[in-house]
Each structure stands twice: as structure tokens, then as C-alpha cells.
Design a protein around this motif. Structure first.
Motif, PDB file in Angstrom:
ATOM      1  N   TYR A 318     -56.817 -42.987 -31.711  1.00 36.88           N
ATOM      2  CA  TYR A 318     -57.990 -42.735 -32.158  1.00 36.88           C
ATOM      3  C   TYR A 318     -57.487 -41.475 -33.445  1.00 36.88           C
ATOM      4  O   TYR A 318     -58.426 -40.959 -33.277  1.00 36.88           O
ATOM      5  N   THR A 383     -62.339 -41.280 -23.894  1.00 41.07           N
ATOM      6  CA  THR A 383     -61.418 -42.570 -24.197  1.00 41.07           C
ATOM      7  C   THR A 383     -63.254 -43.179 -25.125  1.00 41.07           C
ATOM      8  O   THR A 383     -63.259 -43.950 -26.179  1.00 41.07           O
ATOM      9  N   SER A 384     -63.757 -43.194 -23.407  1.00 36.93           N
ATOM     10  CA  SER A 384     -65.490 -43.791 -24.784  1.00 36.93           C
ATOM     11  C   SER A 384     -66.233 -43.302 -25.308  1.00 36.93           C
ATOM     12  O   SER A 384     -66.678 -43.571 -26.250  1.00 36.93           O
ATOM     13  N   GLN A 387     -64.607 -43.944 -28.698  1.00 33.32           N
ATOM     14  CA  GLN A 387     -64.589 -45.375 -28.842  1.00 33.32           C
ATOM     15  C   GLN A 387     -66.177 -45.212 -30.176  1.00 33.32           C
ATOM     16  O   GLN A 387     -65.552 -45.868 -30.422  1.00 33.32           O
ATOM     17  N   ASP A 388     -66.535 -44.488 -29.280  1.00 31.45           N
ATOM     18  CA  ASP A 388     -67.760 -44.168 -30.073  1.00 31.45           C
ATOM     19  C   ASP A 388     -67.692 -43.555 -31.192  1.00 31.45           C
ATOM     20  O   ASP A 388     -68.762 -44.404 -32.421  1.00 31.45           O
TER      21      ASP A 388
END
Length: 391
Positions: A318, A383-384, A387-388
Motif C-alpha cells: 500500500y 491491512t483493512s 485497503q480503504d
């Protein structure tokens, strides 16, 4: 409009906790939060550690306070242990990190002034440092956001770029008494002092007759995988401050010093009403019991490697959200490409607690007892969030 009963000095999150269990805090509505803030590196043993709870309960049933007019058994025991585990010869106990820094500055001034050099009082400190919230320590930190509205600023500190030895040497004058540095800048953005930098400051201090002071209020007490952060480099100071994790959540600070640095700290030169009281000493001795158990610090090192590896993967996966991992041990930070407050707030939605730092960094400060499974869970939540937030 009347002000709130609790003075508005904090931008608080609308969240109230009822209890804690290890690496978890449980809110009053029952929600469970993974605590990778640890009260900003305070709850080193997590919440409700049984040895710490038992030690406090035992002392609470005996007596809480008697003042420093009398000998305090727990204080003598803790001082001897800290001295035996560090470079130091003597310890002073207080209630907080800022008080420990005030003691360190006073020791440095008195060392020179009582020794016949009354004009030596200035201290060299680093840009982006954080040393506390008293008038002297905000001046030591020198950050505009902490000084605004509290002038006149105490004129006793000379600020230099962190990590730059040439600038440090250039700042030395006939009035310089000491150099003060955090081995790892916490509030300032998780910048790590290199071994070469600390060795250079040590050599500079010896050359000019200065005292070298380490602020280990946040990075000390096991946070880096060594009991004290300076031990990674082997470059010892003359004075060192501790607090935060020292009491595992109970307010206590300490200022350690060599015999030479503290040789003029005679009775009456410094004091504290509550510093080193029996309850605080019971807590701090209990914390040290656990931290000196075989395997404790090696767990910190192994856990930090696991967390660091996962964070480096996040940087790769990311790059529009995170650009760099900083820090050492379980004092790690993610420099963000998006606003760090967005990351902290998104993690809050994932029921994970973190805290911002300078230079757009998010600090990750889990309890030193954090399990590998909890690190996996933290990485999943990060990680969540990434991702957003990814663009």
C-alpha cells in the motif's frame, strides 16, 4: 457557556473504557479494542497483569505514603536494582517523565555551578524533541505548538538538528552544561539515534566537560528489546530519565545518574512530596520483576521482528498509504502518505488503538507482553484500514 468540569486540554475521542485484559481494553458498552497505544507506552505489561495487581494490593493493605522524610524500603530496593542494571550509581524518584527531566536539568546545572563554573547552565537539545509539559521541558523540546501562549520561553536551551554531530559541536559555548537527547524520538516521529551519533555526543561531552543526558521516558524499560534503549549502542550517558513503563500504569518517574554527575545533589537541593512513595515503588518493583524474568526481553525482540516484517509488507502493498517504517523493538511507527489522523481514526473503526506522532507518523506501541496472534490480528486490521485509504 460554562467550561466542562474536566478542563479542555485534550482533544478526546468519545470513548470510555471500563476495564482491561492484557492487550485489550473493554469499553463501557462492551466493545473490545486491541490496544496498540498502551497509554502511550505506559502499560508495558498490558492491563491487569496479575503480578502487578497483587503487588499493589499487598502494598495498599500496608501503607500508602509516609513522605521522603523517612527511609522507604521499596525505594531503596528499586534504586539498587536500577543502578545494578544500568550505568548509574544513584537514582531519584518522582511522579512523571517531565519531573524526571526537571531533575536531570537541575543535576546538570548544579554539577557545574556548585563545582565552580556558575555560568554553565545551557543545554543542547534536538529539534522535534519532546521532554514533557512543564515550562522548562517545553522550552527544552522547543516545539512551537507546545510553547504557544506560554511565553516568555525559558532561555536555557540551544536546539540543533537531530542526528547532526557537526551542528551539535557548533552549538557548544562556554555556557553549555549538558546535551540532552532521546535515543528514539517518540513524539517527534520515531527517529532513531544511530550508534555513531550517540558515540559522537559522548565524545563531544567528554571533550568539552558536558554531561550527556538520555531521555528514555518513552523508549526505555524494555520497549526496544533491551531493558534500556542505550544498551543497544553500548554508549552510556551521565544522566538518564525514566517514567511511562516504569510503573506499568502507576505514576512514577526516575532520574538515574553517575556518582560524579550527582555529586553536588546534597540534602535540600531537590525533592518531591509523592515521588517514590510505597505504592509507586511496589508497582515499579513488580514491573521490574517481570521484565527481568528469563525470556521477557527476547519475547519483545521476537515480537518486534514479526511486527516489523508485517509492516514492511504493508509498505510494499500500500505505497499510497504508507511510505516508511521507523523505530526499534515494539516502538514502531508508520510514516503515512495520507493524514496520520485518518489512519488512527480508521483503525479505531477496526477496534484498534494507536496514536499519532510528528512528521505524519502513526505510532504502534503494543504492550510488551503482546502475543504473536495479537500481532497477526493487528496487521489484519492495518491491512483493512490501508485497503480503504488506498487511492
Amino acid at each position: 457557556m460554562s467550561p466542562p468540569a474536566v478542563m479542555s486540554t485534550y482533544a478526546r475521542t468519545d470513548l470510555m473504557f471500563e476495564r482491561g485484559e492484557g492487550s485489550w481494553l473493554i469499553a463501557s458498552d462492551g466493545r473490545r479494542f486491541l490496544d496498540f497505544n498502551s497509554g502511550i507506552a505506559v502499560n508495558a505489561l498490558g492491563h491487569a497483569h496479575p503480578h502487578l495487581v497483587a503487588a499493589l494490593q499487598e502494598q495498599a493493605g500496608k501503607f500508602w505514603h509516609c513522605s521522603n522524610l523517612y527511609r522507604i524500603d521499596g525505594q531503596e530496593k528499586l534504586a539498587a536494582r536500577l543502578v545494578g542494571l544500568s550505568f548509574a550509581d544513584t537514582a531519584f524518584f518522582c511522579n512523571s517523565g517531565a519531573e524526571a527531566l526537571e531533575c536531570a536539568i537541575k543535576i546538570a546545572r548544579r554539577h557545574h555551578q556548585a563545582g565552580g563554573e556558575p555560568n554553565r547552565y545551557r543545554v543542547i537539545t534536538a529539534n522535534n524533541a519532546f521532554h514533557g509539559r512543564t515550562l522548562a521541558t517545553i522550552a527544552a523540546g522547543g516545539q512551537a505548538k507546545h510553547l504557544d501562549g506560554f511565553g516568555p520561553v525559558i532561555d536555557a536551551f540551544d536546539h540543533i538538528p537531530f542526528g547532526n554531530l557537526n551542528e551539535a559541536r557548533a552549538a557548544v559555548t562556554a555556557e553549555t552544561a549538558a546535551v540532552l537527547v532521546e535515543p528514539i524520538q517518540g513524539e517527534g516521529g520515531l527517529a532513531v539515534a544511530t550508534d555513531e551519533y550517540l558515540a559522537g555526543l559522548r565524545a563531544m561531552a567528554d571533550e568539552f566537560g558536558l554531561l550527556l543526558i538520555y531521555d528514555e521516558v518513552q523508549c526505555g524499560m524494555g520497549r526496544t528489546g533491551d531493558l534500556f534503549a542505550y544498551q543497544k549502542s553500548g554508549i552510556a550517558p551521565d544522566i538518564m530519565t525514566l517514567a511511562k513503563a516504569l510503573g506499568g500504569g502507576f505514576p512514577v518517574g526516575a532520574c538515574l545518574a553517575t556518582a560524579d554527575a550527582a555529586k553536588y545533589m546534597a540534602p535540600g537541593t531537590h525533592g518531591s512530596t509523592f515521588g517514590g512513595n510505597p505504592l509507586a515503588m511496589a508497582a515499579a518493583n513488580a514491573v521490574l520483576d517481570v521484565m527481568t524474568e528469563p525470556g521477557f526481553l527476547s519475547h519483545v525482540s521476537e515480537a518486534s521482528q514479526k511486527l516489523l516484517s508485517g509492516l514492511n509488507n504493508l509498505i510494499t502493498d500500500y505505497p499510497s498509504v504508507f511510505e516508511e517504517v521507523r523505530g526499534r523493538g515494539l516502538m514502531l511507527g508508520l510514516k503515512c502518505c495520507v493524514p496520520n489522523s485518518d489512519v488512527v481514526n480508521r483503525l479505531l473503526e477496526e477496534h484498534m488503538l494507536t496514536v499519532v506522532a510528528g512528521d505524519n507518523v502513526v505510532r504502534l506501541l503494543p504492550p510488551l507482553t503482546v502475543s504473536f496472534e495479537e500481532i497477526d490480528l493487528a496487521l489484519a486490521k492495518l491491512t483493512s484500514a490501508a485497503q480503504d485509504l488506498a487511492t
